[in-house]
Design a protein around this motif. Structure first.
Motif, PDB file in Angstrom:
ATOM      1  N   THR A  46       7.360  -2.376   6.433  1.00 17.46           N
ATOM      2  CA  THR A  46       6.575  -2.171   7.655  1.00 17.46           C
ATOM      3  C   THR A  46       5.267  -2.925   7.451  1.00 17.46           C
ATOM      4  OG1 THR A  46       7.555   0.015   7.973  1.00 17.46           O
ATOM      5  CG2 THR A  46       5.523  -0.462   9.188  1.00 17.46           C
ATOM      6  N   HIS A  89       4.335  -1.839   3.502  1.00 20.21           N
ATOM      7  CA  HIS A  89       4.850  -0.600   2.911  1.00 20.21           C
ATOM      8  C   HIS A  89       6.370  -0.690   2.939  1.00 20.21           C
ATOM      9  CE1 HIS A  89       4.576   3.560   1.575  1.00 20.21           C
ATOM     10  NE2 HIS A  89       5.547   3.874   2.413  1.00 20.21           N
ATOM     11  N   SER A 128      -6.616   2.347   8.448  1.00 25.04           N
ATOM     12  CA  SER A 128      -7.874   2.995   8.811  1.00 25.04           C
ATOM     13  C   SER A 128      -9.036   2.451   7.978  1.00 25.04           C
ATOM     14  CB  SER A 128      -7.756   4.508   8.601  1.00 25.04           C
ATOM     15  OG  SER A 128      -9.003   5.124   8.778  1.00 25.04           O
ATOM     16  N   VAL A 162       0.843  -1.206   0.000  1.00 24.76           N
ATOM     17  CA  VAL A 162       0.000   0.000   0.000  1.00 24.76           C
ATOM     18  C   VAL A 162       0.877   1.254   0.000  1.00 24.76           C
ATOM     19  CG1 VAL A 162      -1.898  -1.177   1.194  1.00 24.76           C
ATOM     20  CG2 VAL A 162      -0.187   0.083   2.538  1.00 24.76           C
ATOM     21  N   PRO A 163       0.413   2.335  -0.644  1.00 23.23           N
ATOM     22  CA  PRO A 163       1.199   3.574  -0.665  1.00 23.23           C
ATOM     23  C   PRO A 163       1.133   4.334   0.652  1.00 23.23           C
ATOM     24  CG  PRO A 163      -0.821   3.853  -1.944  1.00 23.23           C
ATOM     25  CD  PRO A 163      -0.770   2.416  -1.557  1.00 23.23           C
ATOM     26  N   ASP A 164       0.045   4.110   1.426  1.00 22.98           N
ATOM     27  CA  ASP A 164      -0.131   4.839   2.682  1.00 22.98           C
ATOM     28  C   ASP A 164      -0.645   3.850   3.730  1.00 22.98           C
ATOM     29  OD1 ASP A 164      -1.704   8.015   3.604  1.00 22.98           O
ATOM     30  OD2 ASP A 164      -1.179   6.262   4.854  1.00 22.98           O
ATOM     31  N   LEU A 165       0.245   3.429   4.607  1.00 19.91           N
ATOM     32  CA  LEU A 165      -0.086   2.363   5.559  1.00 19.91           C
ATOM     33  C   LEU A 165      -1.149   2.813   6.551  1.00 19.91           C
ATOM     34  CD1 LEU A 165       0.818  -0.554   5.949  1.00 19.91           C
ATOM     35  CD2 LEU A 165       2.555   0.253   7.539  1.00 19.91           C
ATOM     36  N   ASP A 166      -1.051   4.053   7.024  1.00 18.46           N
ATOM     37  CA  ASP A 166      -2.046   4.550   7.985  1.00 18.46           C
ATOM     38  C   ASP A 166      -3.443   4.588   7.362  1.00 18.46           C
ATOM     39  OD1 ASP A 166       0.213   6.985   9.510  1.00 18.46           O
ATOM     40  OD2 ASP A 166      -0.124   4.840   9.904  1.00 18.46           O
ATOM     41  N   ALA A 167      -3.484   5.051   6.107  1.00 16.12           N
ATOM     42  CA  ALA A 167      -4.794   5.139   5.430  1.00 16.12           C
ATOM     43  C   ALA A 167      -5.372   3.744   5.197  1.00 16.12           C
ATOM     44  CB  ALA A 167      -4.638   5.881   4.101  1.00 16.12           C
ATOM     45  N   ALA A 168      -4.499   2.809   4.819  1.00 14.53           N
ATOM     46  CA  ALA A 168      -4.972   1.435   4.574  1.00 14.53           C
ATOM     47  C   ALA A 168      -5.440   0.790   5.883  1.00 14.53           C
ATOM     48  CB  ALA A 168      -3.860   0.609   3.933  1.00 14.53           C
ATOM     49  N   SER A 210      -0.923   2.755  -6.854  1.00 14.67           N
ATOM     50  CA  SER A 210      -2.101   2.719  -5.965  1.00 14.67           C
ATOM     51  C   SER A 210      -2.045   1.539  -4.998  1.00 14.67           C
ATOM     52  CB  SER A 210      -3.384   2.591  -6.812  1.00 14.67           C
ATOM     53  OG  SER A 210      -3.478   3.684  -7.712  1.00 14.67           O
ATOM     54  N   GLY A 211      -1.034   0.684  -5.181  1.00 17.07           N
ATOM     55  CA  GLY A 211      -0.913  -0.517  -4.371  1.00 17.07           C
ATOM     56  C   GLY A 211      -1.406  -1.732  -5.142  1.00 17.07           C
TER      57      GLY A 211
END
Ligand SMILES: CC[C@H](C(=O)O)C(=O)SCCNC(=O)CCNC(=O)[C@H](O)C(C)(C)COP(=O)(O)OP(=O)(O)OC[C@H]1O[C@@H](n2cnc3c(N)ncnc32)[C@H](O)[C@@H]1OP(=O)(O)O
Ligand SMILES: [Co+2]
Length: 136
Positions: free
Chosen positions: A42, A57, A20, A12-18, A74-75
């Motif tokens: 991570t 990520h 969530s 995923v490009p954004d671990l926190d967003a994924a 986009s992952g």
């Protein structure tokens, strides 16, 4: 030889967003993020009833998933992980069958503190396969 599906990994490009998305939108049980410097990633694990989703990520300059993310900004689904009882017996059988084991061919300790190895995706229908030994 292979048993349960232990996890499906998504880079995923954004671990926190994924995390969530899975925790707040999907209502799933989601672990905290954990750096895995030995693996250049991570991880966040999403616990499902019958398997898990491993959100990945890149970590560090030499991450093995960096090029994958460049190719898929986009992952995307990165690998599947099957469980085995004996990873050395599995490795030896697979090598005898002509399969390529990635790295130096020796299992490493993975995110679940169990031995893991990866097979070359070209030998497994273009799908990166990870094997994880279920016993310690
Ligand atoms: C913390 C541990 C955790 C756990 O579960 O315990 C993990 O899962 S760690 C996860 C991260 N580590 C790994 O993925 C290690 C194994 N992977 C690798 O060594 C690389 O990702 C590799 C060799 C599979 C691909 O590396 P790279 O993309 O840098 O190589 P190439 O660009 O040369 O690609 C070669 C060829 O393979 C195709 N490819 C690449 N990645 C994948 C993939 N995930 N699924 C399917 N195919 C893949 C790539 O497109 C190239 O094909 P080509 O036709 O030549 O373009
Ligand atoms: Co994995």
């Amino acid at each position: 030889m292979i048993g349960r599906l232990n996890h499906v990994a998504i880079v995923v490009p954004d671990l926190d967003a994924a995390a969530s998305l899975y925790r707040n939108t999907f209502g799933a049980t989601v672990s905290a993020a954990k750096d895995q410097p030995a693996h250049g990633v991570t991880t966040v694990f999403v616990r499902l009833d019958n398997t898990a989703i491993e959100l990945l990520h890149p970590l560090g300059a030499d991450s093995p998933v960096a090029k994958f993310l460049e190719r898929n900004p986009s992952g995307g689904v990165h690998h599947v992980c099957y469980e085995v009882d004996d990873i050395y017996a599995a490795r030896d059988k697979l090598k005898a069958d002509g399969m390529r084991v990635l790295g130096d061919g020796e299992p490493k300790i993975g995110a679940h503190d169990k031995p893991i190895l990866f097979l070359h995706p070209k030998d497994t229908n273009g799908t990166l396969v990870e094997l994880e030994q279920v016993s310690a």
